[in-house]
Design an enzyme around this catalytic site. Structure first.
Site, PDB file in Angstrom:
ATOM      1  N   LYS A   1      48.834  61.901 -71.219  1.00 47.09           N
ATOM      2  CA  LYS A   1      49.287  61.068 -70.120  1.00 47.09           C
ATOM      3  C   LYS A   1      48.423  59.925 -69.792  1.00 47.09           C
ATOM      4  CE  LYS A   1      52.681  64.046 -69.405  1.00 47.09           C
ATOM      5  NZ  LYS A   1      52.633  64.845 -70.614  1.00 47.09           N
ATOM      6  N   ASP A   2      49.130  59.026 -69.100  1.00 48.20           N
ATOM      7  CA  ASP A   2      48.535  57.926 -68.775  1.00 48.20           C
ATOM      8  C   ASP A   2      47.755  57.961 -67.863  1.00 48.20           C
ATOM      9  OD1 ASP A   2      48.050  55.128 -67.977  1.00 48.20           O
ATOM     10  OD2 ASP A   2      49.534  54.642 -69.303  1.00 48.20           O
TER      11      ASP A   2
END
Length: 333
Positions: free
Chosen positions: A73-74
């Site tokens: 995930k960013d």
């Protein structure tokens, strides 16, 4: 990568604050409530997935490889995602003692298997685009088109790494200049495959065939990894394509030739020939030819415009990128 609907319908800014980009994971299976793997659902703000995994390993006193997660995930976002930690004999630390900066424990439950990469049903996104400049009618028309027709299923820039580092690593590896560490190889192989897939998709967008299939082309069932070869005389196929029940596919390159015998297969061979180092390198590593939909259904797309803010909510299957949706709507900074 060309846009499918004639270019963005406006401009704006994304991720002005982490809360402007919210991602919630949906597991692809039910937890059993018993077993040696402690599953933890965490809400992270401004945190890198790999860094959180390392912190969990330290908290549990386990090697880093005993921690599992389904996807990266960013960091510049608020994310809710699952992790698993191997706790031999089911003796896990007290979850109430978990303290990681920027991380909140939402729930936990034991399970009998480690969380593997890709073991997701999908992700739900809630995004805010600020500083919006767009013609309201044009933006509304574009949103309606995306909801009805989906978007090209492009790999996002994060797949290639910062400053395309994963792709450069694959290039040097396949050229015999270095041998990546074991934990780097998957990123390099994925970047090389993504390059060829995106190049095929760009050609299909340019000729208008990204949402159609000809006889002999492999097509994939929506929400499934199952695919079949389109047959001449299949009168139901155009309707199924229009209803997003099935999608045309592109190659995840590997050894051998792409399946199918339609015009898509010839195009894929021609595109792969433009990247001989990557195509041959992927085959040499023993990867098999696989398929990925060229088109992406944007599930439950909802939107609201308030002044210069566009709020979006939608769901995507595992492996899809929210950037594929955003690039068809607005040009974002």
């Amino acid at each position: 990568m060309p846009c499918a609907f004639g270019g963005p319908a406006g401009t704006g800014r994304i991720r002005a604050a982490p809360a402007d980009f919210i991602v919630v994971e949906e597991l692809g299976f039910a937890l059993k409530g018993e077993g040696e793997h402690l599953f933890l659902r965490l809400r992270e703000t401004g945190c890198n997935t790999a860094w959180v995994a390392g912190q969990l390993a330290r908290w549990a006193g386990r090697p880093r490889h005993d921690v599992g997660y389904a996807g990266l995930k960013d960091r510049h976002a608020v994310t809710e995602q699952w992790f698993s930690v191997l706790c031999p004999g089911g003796r896990h630390p007290d979850p109430d003692t978990l303290a990681i900066e920027g991380v909140e424990l939402i729930e936990w439950q034991p399970h009998d298997r480690k969380l593997k990469r890709g073991a997701l049903r999908g992700n739900t996104f809630r995004l805010r685009i600020t500083g919006l400049e767009a013609d309201p009618a044009a933006l509304e028309q574009r949103l309606q088109a995306v909801a009805a027709r989906g978007v090209p299923n492009a790999f996002g820039p994060q797949r290639f790494g910062r400053e395309q580092g994963n792709l450069r690593l694959a290039e040097r590896w396949f050229a015999g200049e270095l041998r990546p560490r074991r934990d780097e190889r998957g990123f390099a192989l994925s970047a090389a495959r993504s390059l060829i897939f995106n190049a095929v998709l760009a050609e299909r967008i340019a000729d208008g065939s990204w949402e159609t299939a000809a006889p002999g082309d492999p097509v994939q069932l929506d929400g499934s990894g199952s695919w079949f070869i389109a047959e001449a005389g299949d009168e139901a196929l155009p309707g199924r394509l229009a209803a997003l029940d099935v999608h045309p596919t592109g190659p995840l390159w590997g050894q051998g030739e792409p399946p199918g015998h339609g015009p898509g297969a010839a195009l894929e061979q021609a595109v792969a020939a433009r990247f001989p180092l990557f195509a041959e390198g992927l085959a040499a590593q023993g990867l098999e030819q696989e398929r990925r939909p060229l088109r992406l259904r944007v599930a439950d797309l909802e939107w609201r415009v308030a002044g210069d803010v566009l709020e979006l909510s939608f769901g995507l299957p595992a492996g899809a990128f929210a950037t594929a949706v955003l690039r068809e709507l607005t040009e974002v900074d």
